[in-house]
Design a protein around this motif. Structure first.
Motif, PDB file in Angstrom:
ATOM      1  N   TYR A 229       0.717  -0.667  -0.064  1.00 44.49           N
ATOM      2  CA  TYR A 229       0.473  -0.091  -0.296  1.00 44.49           C
ATOM      3  C   TYR A 229       0.629   1.217  -0.299  1.00 44.49           C
ATOM      4  O   TYR A 229       1.395   1.133   0.450  1.00 44.49           O
ATOM      5  CB  TYR A 229      -0.977   0.095   1.138  1.00 44.49           C
ATOM      6  CG  TYR A 229      -2.039   1.288   1.182  1.00 44.49           C
ATOM      7  CD1 TYR A 229      -2.754   1.239   0.314  1.00 44.49           C
ATOM      8  CD2 TYR A 229      -1.493   2.234   1.865  1.00 44.49           C
ATOM      9  CE1 TYR A 229      -3.368   2.642  -0.106  1.00 44.49           C
ATOM     10  CE2 TYR A 229      -2.712   3.316   2.171  1.00 44.49           C
ATOM     11  CZ  TYR A 229      -3.302   3.804   1.449  1.00 44.49           C
ATOM     12  OH  TYR A 229      -3.948   4.928   1.294  1.00 44.49           O
ATOM     13  N   PRO A 230       0.723   1.625  -0.903  1.00 43.19           N
ATOM     14  CA  PRO A 230       1.892   2.994  -1.218  1.00 43.19           C
ATOM     15  C   PRO A 230       2.284   3.953  -0.494  1.00 43.19           C
ATOM     16  O   PRO A 230       3.367   4.435   0.070  1.00 43.19           O
ATOM     17  CB  PRO A 230       1.135   3.560  -2.772  1.00 43.19           C
ATOM     18  CG  PRO A 230       0.308   3.623  -2.466  1.00 43.19           C
ATOM     19  CD  PRO A 230       0.448   1.773  -1.849  1.00 43.19           C
ATOM     20  N   LEU A 231       1.443   4.552   0.651  1.00 42.23           N
ATOM     21  CA  LEU A 231       1.437   5.634   1.788  1.00 42.23           C
ATOM     22  C   LEU A 231       2.514   5.070   3.138  1.00 42.23           C
ATOM     23  O   LEU A 231       3.399   6.047   3.151  1.00 42.23           O
ATOM     24  CB  LEU A 231       0.335   5.055   2.599  1.00 42.23           C
ATOM     25  CG  LEU A 231       0.726   6.298   4.099  1.00 42.23           C
ATOM     26  CD1 LEU A 231       0.211   7.940   3.772  1.00 42.23           C
ATOM     27  CD2 LEU A 231      -0.530   5.971   4.601  1.00 42.23           C
ATOM     28  N   TRP A 232       2.902   3.298   3.035  1.00 40.14           N
ATOM     29  CA  TRP A 232       4.390   3.413   3.654  1.00 40.14           C
ATOM     30  C   TRP A 232       5.104   3.057   2.886  1.00 40.14           C
ATOM     31  O   TRP A 232       5.760   3.807   3.518  1.00 40.14           O
ATOM     32  CB  TRP A 232       3.718   1.632   3.660  1.00 40.14           C
ATOM     33  CG  TRP A 232       3.073   0.935   4.699  1.00 40.14           C
ATOM     34  CD1 TRP A 232       1.694   0.193   4.926  1.00 40.14           C
ATOM     35  CD2 TRP A 232       3.225   1.113   6.378  1.00 40.14           C
ATOM     36  NE1 TRP A 232       1.716   0.203   5.574  1.00 40.14           N
ATOM     37  CE2 TRP A 232       1.596   0.614   6.395  1.00 40.14           C
ATOM     38  CE3 TRP A 232       3.903   1.680   7.652  1.00 40.14           C
ATOM     39  CZ2 TRP A 232       2.087   0.168   8.625  1.00 40.14           C
ATOM     40  CZ3 TRP A 232       3.875   1.079   8.393  1.00 40.14           C
ATOM     41  CH2 TRP A 232       2.553   0.784   9.166  1.00 40.14           C
ATOM     42  N   THR A 233       5.883   3.535   1.770  1.00 37.68           N
ATOM     43  CA  THR A 233       6.807   3.904   0.897  1.00 37.68           C
ATOM     44  C   THR A 233       6.660   5.161   0.851  1.00 37.68           C
ATOM     45  O   THR A 233       7.635   5.855   0.853  1.00 37.68           O
ATOM     46  CB  THR A 233       6.506   3.009  -0.327  1.00 37.68           C
ATOM     47  OG1 THR A 233       6.894   1.795  -0.157  1.00 37.68           O
ATOM     48  CG2 THR A 233       8.067   3.803  -1.118  1.00 37.68           C
ATOM     49  N   ALA A 234       5.881   5.826   1.244  1.00 40.03           N
ATOM     50  CA  ALA A 234       6.123   7.403   0.495  1.00 40.03           C
ATOM     51  C   ALA A 234       6.332   7.858   2.045  1.00 40.03           C
ATOM     52  O   ALA A 234       6.818   8.601   2.005  1.00 40.03           O
ATOM     53  CB  ALA A 234       4.139   8.009   0.086  1.00 40.03           C
ATOM     54  N   SER A 235       5.540   7.424   3.040  1.00 40.73           N
ATOM     55  CA  SER A 235       5.300   7.847   4.481  1.00 40.73           C
ATOM     56  C   SER A 235       7.142   7.689   4.906  1.00 40.73           C
ATOM     57  O   SER A 235       8.061   8.764   5.617  1.00 40.73           O
ATOM     58  CB  SER A 235       4.887   7.471   5.518  1.00 40.73           C
ATOM     59  OG  SER A 235       4.015   7.507   5.499  1.00 40.73           O
ATOM     60  N   ALA A 236       7.467   7.232   4.374  1.00 38.39           N
ATOM     61  CA  ALA A 236       9.230   6.604   5.207  1.00 38.39           C
ATOM     62  C   ALA A 236       9.885   7.219   4.212  1.00 38.39           C
ATOM     63  O   ALA A 236      10.778   7.779   4.722  1.00 38.39           O
ATOM     64  CB  ALA A 236       9.599   4.887   4.623  1.00 38.39           C
ATOM     65  N   ASN A 237      10.345   7.239   2.841  1.00 41.70           N
ATOM     66  CA  ASN A 237      10.859   8.386   1.770  1.00 41.70           C
ATOM     67  C   ASN A 237      10.915   9.441   2.432  1.00 41.70           C
ATOM     68  O   ASN A 237      11.693  10.886   2.551  1.00 41.70           O
ATOM     69  CB  ASN A 237      10.817   8.042   0.555  1.00 41.70           C
ATOM     70  CG  ASN A 237      10.529   6.608  -0.211  1.00 41.70           C
ATOM     71  OD1 ASN A 237      11.945   6.412   0.532  1.00 41.70           O
ATOM     72  ND2 ASN A 237       9.930   6.604  -0.891  1.00 41.70           N
ATOM     73  N   LEU A 238       9.132   9.955   3.081  1.00 44.23           N
ATOM     74  CA  LEU A 238       9.225  11.608   3.656  1.00 44.23           C
ATOM     75  C   LEU A 238       9.929  12.039   4.808  1.00 44.23           C
ATOM     76  O   LEU A 238      10.031  12.956   4.957  1.00 44.23           O
ATOM     77  CB  LEU A 238       7.861  11.692   3.401  1.00 44.23           C
ATOM     78  CG  LEU A 238       6.890  13.173   3.824  1.00 44.23           C
ATOM     79  CD1 LEU A 238       7.990  14.063   2.383  1.00 44.23           C
ATOM     80  CD2 LEU A 238       6.149  12.925   3.674  1.00 44.23           C
ATOM     81  N   ALA A 239       9.618  11.055   5.198  1.00 39.68           N
ATOM     82  CA  ALA A 239      10.458  10.651   6.900  1.00 39.68           C
ATOM     83  C   ALA A 239      12.479  10.913   6.818  1.00 39.68           C
ATOM     84  O   ALA A 239      12.712  11.448   7.941  1.00 39.68           O
ATOM     85  CB  ALA A 239      10.932   9.777   7.373  1.00 39.68           C
ATOM     86  N   GLY A 240      12.814  10.817   5.218  1.00 41.51           N
ATOM     87  CA  GLY A 240      14.266  10.482   5.055  1.00 41.51           C
ATOM     88  C   GLY A 240      14.525   9.376   5.326  1.00 41.51           C
ATOM     89  O   GLY A 240      15.751   9.217   4.826  1.00 41.51           O
ATOM     90  N   GLY A 241      13.833   8.413   5.667  1.00 43.68           N
ATOM     91  CA  GLY A 241      14.478   6.712   5.593  1.00 43.68           C
ATOM     92  C   GLY A 241      14.570   6.500   4.032  1.00 43.68           C
ATOM     93  O   GLY A 241      13.753   7.302   3.255  1.00 43.68           O
ATOM     94  N   ARG A 242      14.230   5.211   4.030  1.00 42.16           N
ATOM     95  CA  ARG A 242      14.736   4.489   2.539  1.00 42.16           C
ATOM     96  C   ARG A 242      13.687   2.780   2.324  1.00 42.16           C
ATOM     97  O   ARG A 242      14.571   2.193   3.550  1.00 42.16           O
ATOM     98  CB  ARG A 242      16.261   4.261   2.139  1.00 42.16           C
ATOM     99  CG  ARG A 242      16.607   3.462   1.228  1.00 42.16           C
ATOM    100  CD  ARG A 242      17.596   3.170   0.782  1.00 42.16           C
ATOM    101  NE  ARG A 242      18.313   2.614  -0.504  1.00 42.16           N
ATOM    102  CZ  ARG A 242      18.305   1.172  -0.648  1.00 42.16           C
ATOM    103  NH1 ARG A 242      18.657   0.417   0.612  1.00 42.16           N
ATOM    104  NH2 ARG A 242      18.454   0.565  -1.627  1.00 42.16           N
ATOM    105  N   ALA A 243      13.370   3.275   1.643  1.00 42.82           N
ATOM    106  CA  ALA A 243      12.090   2.430   1.948  1.00 42.82           C
ATOM    107  C   ALA A 243      12.588   0.856   0.764  1.00 42.82           C
ATOM    108  O   ALA A 243      13.390   1.583  -0.424  1.00 42.82           O
ATOM    109  CB  ALA A 243      10.861   2.335   1.517  1.00 42.82           C
ATOM    110  N   VAL A 244      13.258  -0.517   1.593  1.00 39.25           N
ATOM    111  CA  VAL A 244      13.667  -1.409   0.720  1.00 39.25           C
ATOM    112  C   VAL A 244      12.132  -2.782   0.429  1.00 39.25           C
ATOM    113  O   VAL A 244      12.362  -2.748   1.307  1.00 39.25           O
ATOM    114  CB  VAL A 244      14.676  -1.367   1.444  1.00 39.25           C
ATOM    115  CG1 VAL A 244      15.598  -3.090   0.592  1.00 39.25           C
ATOM    116  CG2 VAL A 244      15.993  -0.753   1.539  1.00 39.25           C
ATOM    117  N   HIS A 245      11.851  -2.824  -0.591  1.00 34.98           N
ATOM    118  CA  HIS A 245      10.772  -3.052  -0.959  1.00 34.98           C
ATOM    119  C   HIS A 245      11.051  -5.337  -0.834  1.00 34.98           C
ATOM    120  O   HIS A 245      12.118  -5.387  -1.578  1.00 34.98           O
ATOM    121  CB  HIS A 245      10.626  -2.683  -1.614  1.00 34.98           C
ATOM    122  CG  HIS A 245       9.988  -1.656  -1.809  1.00 34.98           C
ATOM    123  ND1 HIS A 245      10.158  -0.629  -3.249  1.00 34.98           N
ATOM    124  CD2 HIS A 245       8.965  -1.395  -1.537  1.00 34.98           C
ATOM    125  CE1 HIS A 245       9.590   0.289  -2.538  1.00 34.98           C
ATOM    126  NE2 HIS A 245       8.090   0.036  -1.938  1.00 34.98           N
TER     127      HIS A 245
END
Length: 504
Positions: A229-245
């Motif tokens: 669900y793309p909100l998870w990736t978007a929120s992680a990136n917005l927080a400065g983290g890196r979403a690793v799928h």
């Protein structure tokens, strides 16, 4: 007529025989943040990239940077993304009284944020609606427009309590709401939960954002499923983290690939996200799969975030197991709410439950409290009916058994899709989504967003392509099967006809 940046970009891409996905992959290889939605905006002429991306595009396409950018008087009306101090820049074509004017641009933090559930394809549908075209929206899990009604007792109790809900609640939420959620956690066998461990939110979406902001420093990594669900990736990136799928395996009922999870863990990995039941695939993870995830999280000392908003929409007599119930020694955050199970998406009421070993996350929990306090509280009228909703008759049960709407619509959509040559899919066990696979060789599909746009324009049906869920092959799309069967039949007739002639 002068060429625009978009014209030059498309010409250079055509000359080099490169598609948008090729450019995005090349950017990833160089460590640049270039999302699919941003590339689409460049090609469509909505924006012109900032200097670093412009330079990368010119090098990748083997063209002169100044030519690609074009002269100031080229006639291009697209706004640029070239930043200056404080995300503000001066341009010669923004002049007031002889003085250059500042132009304010979005934060560079949004460069790698994607949310195509309400993205470019939806924008195109909105424009068509504004022009008078009727669109069938199969893009978002919004029960109310399809005739799903909130239980009468929930509406009744909210009306009775409205005058008592005019002020703020505590930051965590109303006592009655949190008490009901705590009792629900007990029924799900989630360990070590007190009233103070429960936070209400304006839907689960707000709480996901809050959790990522409180946890992630720049460069921290978090494991998120693909598709997600793309909100998870978007929120992680917005927080400065890196979403690793990590990959969910379609050949294994869309269960997480444990070997892939292990390969993706580094010394920067802080947490793992699971979505169970899953959006967009409709998968339901059995206890054995969840136990394997717990074992990996225990070995690598990871936080577990479990999105369980569809836990009451499980079919075929299956059982939903909360992963937190298997991990009393780990720190877990479990998310759920009433938007889907009680058909009140617009009320925006969700919650998160902190459980397990909270001692190791004491400082993080202080961060959660701080951010929770900053937004004062969540929607109080919606909180007021949590106790009624969780304690009363669970009307959703009537929808998910044979003869019930969701069950029968699931049965219909699965058969209708698998009857289309070139389409296959795993039958969903929960929620109200299905994630079919396209034989991309048969239809020559290289761009799934373009496929979704072509379907929209030809058949006036709006759905979301697989890339919108961080699935990196152009071979899937998601259908929301909430409409009644007679509506689904009409839609599937159009989709089948579309695939009978479509070739990209």
């Amino acid at each position: 007529m002068n060429e625009t940046f978009a014209d030059r970009l498309k010409a250079a891409m055509e000359k080099q025989n490169k598609k948008q996905v090729d450019i995005i992959r090349a950017a990833q290889d160089q460590g640049l943040k270039l999302g699919k939605s941003h590339m689409s905006q460049y090609v469509s002429g909505k924006t012109v990239p900032r200097a670093a991306i412009l330079r990368f595009l010119a090098q990748t396409l083997q063209v002169d940077e100044d030519w690609l950018k074009g002269a100031e008087d080229s006639g291009s009306e697209a706004p640029t993304e070239t930043p200056s101090q404080g995300n503000v820049k001066n341009r010669d074509d923004h002049i007031s009284g002889g003085k250059k004017m500042r132009e304010f641009k979005k934060s560079s933090k949004l460069d790698n944020v994607l949310y195509d559930v309400r993205g470019p394809v939806v924008d195109a549908a909105t424009k068509m609606e504004e022009d008078g075209t009727q669109i069938l929206k199969l893009n978002i899990g919004n029960p109310a427009p399809f005739g799903f009604r909130t239980p009468d007792e929930v509406i009744h109790d909210m009306r009775r309590q409205l005058t008592e809900c005019e002020g703020y609640s505590s930051a965590n939420g109303l006592f009655s709401a949190r008490k009901a959620i705590m009792q629900y956690a007990q029924l799900k066998h989630i360990p070590n939960v007190s009233m103070d461990d429960i936070y209400t939110g304006n839907g689960v979406s707000e709480l996901i954002n809050l959790c990522m902001s409180a946890l992630l420093d720049d460069g921290d990594e978090i494991l998120i499923p693909s598709p997600d669900y793309p909100l998870w990736t978007a929120s992680a990136n917005l927080a400065g983290g890196r979403a690793v799928h990590y990959v969910c395996d379609e050949q294994s009922e869309w269960y997480p690939d444990m070997d892939d999870i292990r390969k993706k863990i580094t010394d920067r990995t802080k947490a793992i996200v699971i979505i169970n039941p899953n959006n967009p695939t409709g998968a339901l993870y059995p206890r054995e799969v969840l136990q394997q995830i717990v074992d990996i999280a225990r070995e690598h000392q990871l936080i577990i975030f479990s999105d369980e908003i569809y836990d009451r929409l499980v079919m075929d007599g299956a059982e939903h197991v909360s992963i937190a119930s298997l991990a009393p020694d780990l720190f877990c955050v479990t998310f759920s709410g009433l938007s889907k199970s009680h058909m009140i998406a617009g009320f925006r009421i969700g919650w998160m439950i902190l459980s397990g070993n909270k001692r190791i996350a004491a400082d993080y929990i202080e961060g959660l409290k701080m951010l929770s306090n900053m937004r004062l509280c969540s929607n109080v009228p919606a909180q007021s009916i949590v106790q009624t909703a969780l304690g009363g008759s669970q009307s959703v049960k009537n929808y998910i058994v044979p003869g019930g709407r969701i069950y029968e619509q699931r049965e219909y959509i699965y058969k209708a899709l698998t009857d289309i040559p070139g389409i296959s899919c795993v039958k969903p066990k929960a929620a109200f989504y299905i994630f079919p696979k396209i034989d991309i060789k048969k239809f020559n599909i290289t761009n799934d967003e373009q496929f979704a746009l072509d379907l929209l324009r030809d058949k006036k049906i709006l759905l979301i392509h697989g890339g919108g869920f961080n699935w990196h092959q152009p071979d899937h799309f998601r259908i929301v099967y909430l409409p009644r069967i007679e509506v689904l039949k009409e839609a599937m007739g159009k989709i089948a006809d579309f695939f009978s002639y479509y070739h990209q």
